[in-house]
Every structure is written in C-alpha cells, then in structure tokens.
Write a protein that holds these residues in place. Sequence first.
Motif, PDB file in Angstrom:
ATOM      1  N   GLU A 148      10.901  -6.061 -19.575  1.00 53.76           N
ATOM      2  CA  GLU A 148      11.140  -4.952 -18.654  1.00 53.76           C
ATOM      3  C   GLU A 148       9.898  -4.107 -18.503  1.00 53.76           C
ATOM      4  N   VAL A 149       9.855  -3.361 -17.407  1.00 55.61           N
ATOM      5  CA  VAL A 149       8.747  -2.464 -17.110  1.00 55.61           C
ATOM      6  C   VAL A 149       9.333  -1.092 -16.794  1.00 55.61           C
ATOM      7  N   VAL A 168      11.350   5.055 -13.001  1.00 62.15           N
ATOM      8  CA  VAL A 168      11.575   3.747 -12.385  1.00 62.15           C
ATOM      9  C   VAL A 168      11.447   2.674 -13.461  1.00 62.15           C
ATOM     10  N   GLU A 169      12.321   1.699 -13.400  1.00 60.27           N
ATOM     11  CA  GLU A 169      12.322   0.626 -14.392  1.00 60.27           C
ATOM     12  C   GLU A 169      12.981  -0.608 -13.808  1.00 60.27           C
ATOM     13  N   ALA A 184      13.099   0.093  -9.821  1.00 57.48           N
ATOM     14  CA  ALA A 184      13.997   0.952  -9.059  1.00 57.48           C
ATOM     15  C   ALA A 184      14.281   2.213  -9.842  1.00 57.48           C
ATOM     16  N   GLY A 185      14.516   3.310  -9.117  1.00 54.68           N
ATOM     17  CA  GLY A 185      14.891   4.575  -9.725  1.00 54.68           C
ATOM     18  C   GLY A 185      15.373   5.524  -8.653  1.00 54.68           C
ATOM     19  N   GLU A 186      16.264   6.444  -9.015  1.00 55.63           N
ATOM     20  CA  GLU A 186      16.844   7.323  -7.996  1.00 55.63           C
ATOM     21  C   GLU A 186      17.255   8.655  -8.603  1.00 55.63           C
ATOM     22  N   ALA A 194      10.793  -1.113  -5.560  1.00 52.00           N
ATOM     23  CA  ALA A 194       9.506  -1.793  -5.422  1.00 52.00           C
ATOM     24  C   ALA A 194       9.585  -3.181  -6.033  1.00 52.00           C
ATOM     25  N   GLU A 195       8.764  -4.076  -5.505  1.00 53.53           N
ATOM     26  CA  GLU A 195       8.691  -5.439  -6.022  1.00 53.53           C
ATOM     27  C   GLU A 195       7.235  -5.870  -6.085  1.00 53.53           C
TER      28      GLU A 195
END
Length: 245
Positions: A148-149, A168-169, A184-186, A194-195
């Motif tokens: 994971e990032v 974001v992760e 993704a994060g919200e 993002a990709e």
Amino acid sequence: MALRISAGVAALIIWLIVLMPLKAVLMLAGSAGVSGYQEVYGTVWDGRIRGLRLAGLPIEDVHVALRPLGLITGRLVADWQIADTSARGHGRLALGATGFTLSQTDLSLQLSRIAVLADTGLDPQERIFLTIDQLEINGATCRIAEGEVRSAALVSLARSFELEGPVVEGPLTCRDGALVLDLAGETSDLSLDAELLLAGDGFDWQVETRTGRAELADGFALAGLERDGDVWRRSGHSGYGRRND
C-alpha cells in the motif's frame, strides 16, 4: 573422481562469492537500473554504496548485506537499507535469472523526489510512504504486487487555506503486467482519485480532484488541471527523477 572435482569447484565458487567485493556486483547490475555510483565499500556480505543512481534517482547512502541462504536456493537474497536527506527505507531483495522480488519493504520519499509534482502547490518536504509485502517482477512484467501507499500531502495543502484535506492511500496491484498504484481520499472540502502505472522508463498517471471550494481553484489551474464544474483532471507520462530542492 568426477564427484570430488565437482564438489571442489562448487566450494571454490562459494568461496569466491564470499570474498566478492560489492563493486564487482555493481558492475554487473547495469541492467537492473544502476547507472552510476561514487564510492563502494566492503563485500556483498556487508557493503555500503555512496552516491548511487538507481533508475535515474540519486541515493546518498545504501547498506547491503547478502543472506547466505540464497546460495542454497539459487537466488541472491540481500537485506538493504537506504539513508538520504529525502528518502529512507529498508527491505529485502531477491535476484533471480530473469527478475527480482521485493519484500518486507518500507520506504518513504519526499515529494521533491517526484518531478511531476513540481509546481503543484504541494509542500516538497511532505512524504509518500510505501509498504511492500511482496513485489515480483519477471523481466518487465509485474507478476505479484501486495502492499500500500499513503500520503498526507493534501492535508497540509488544504490546511494552508483553512480547509480539511484528505489522507490519500491505496493498494499496489499488477494489471496487464504493469505495476499500478491507486490512490484515493475524501473529505467534505476535497476529494482525490489518482492512478500511477509504472514502467521501466517512467510512469503514466492520471488524477481527478473534486471540490466546491473556490479557494483552491487558482492552485489547481496553476498545477495544470483542467476544470469541468467542480471536477479537475490531468494526466500524462513522466520520467523518474527529482526536482531541484
């Protein structure tokens, strides 16, 4: 007699590997992305590399220690640790005839290491954290990716406008032979999807943000994002490298 000769040759090869200087290994590693270094100390069992350039990225100091079990399994397995003003990490690398495997890896990079993030308004001192449980690359093909990032860079960006930004992760995966990072994060003020699709010469990327806050509009426009209502998008291809600090 033949058995004794074979055993003697095997013992000699192992002994030569034990004494092999790390510099000799680096001379054979150009195909793995090593394009230069300043100084090398020690052997493959306990060596250090200063001023390494790996896939175009400079790394100040790397410690490498080969694991003896690799001589039995037929793969070179080494523990590594990097120390740099803008990059830190450690992990395990296994080299085979046609590829490599990363495991037990934790890595953090300052955003200043990622050229495409220059002039986006993000703090270059913020970091991206990467955890790799297992990453297997065969030739140029991604076979297995587990990890994971994560980054809080948008949190500090939004805070400068007195807004709430998301952490974001997302996971690492293999898709059609390529290594892919999905992020993704919200929050109520801002969301991001993002990709990044990584290849040997760089990475393809696309990003989409959503916000109704006018305070962020100028920053998104300066970063090259195109607006469609409350949605901002951008995509492209970038090489590996670091911006000037």
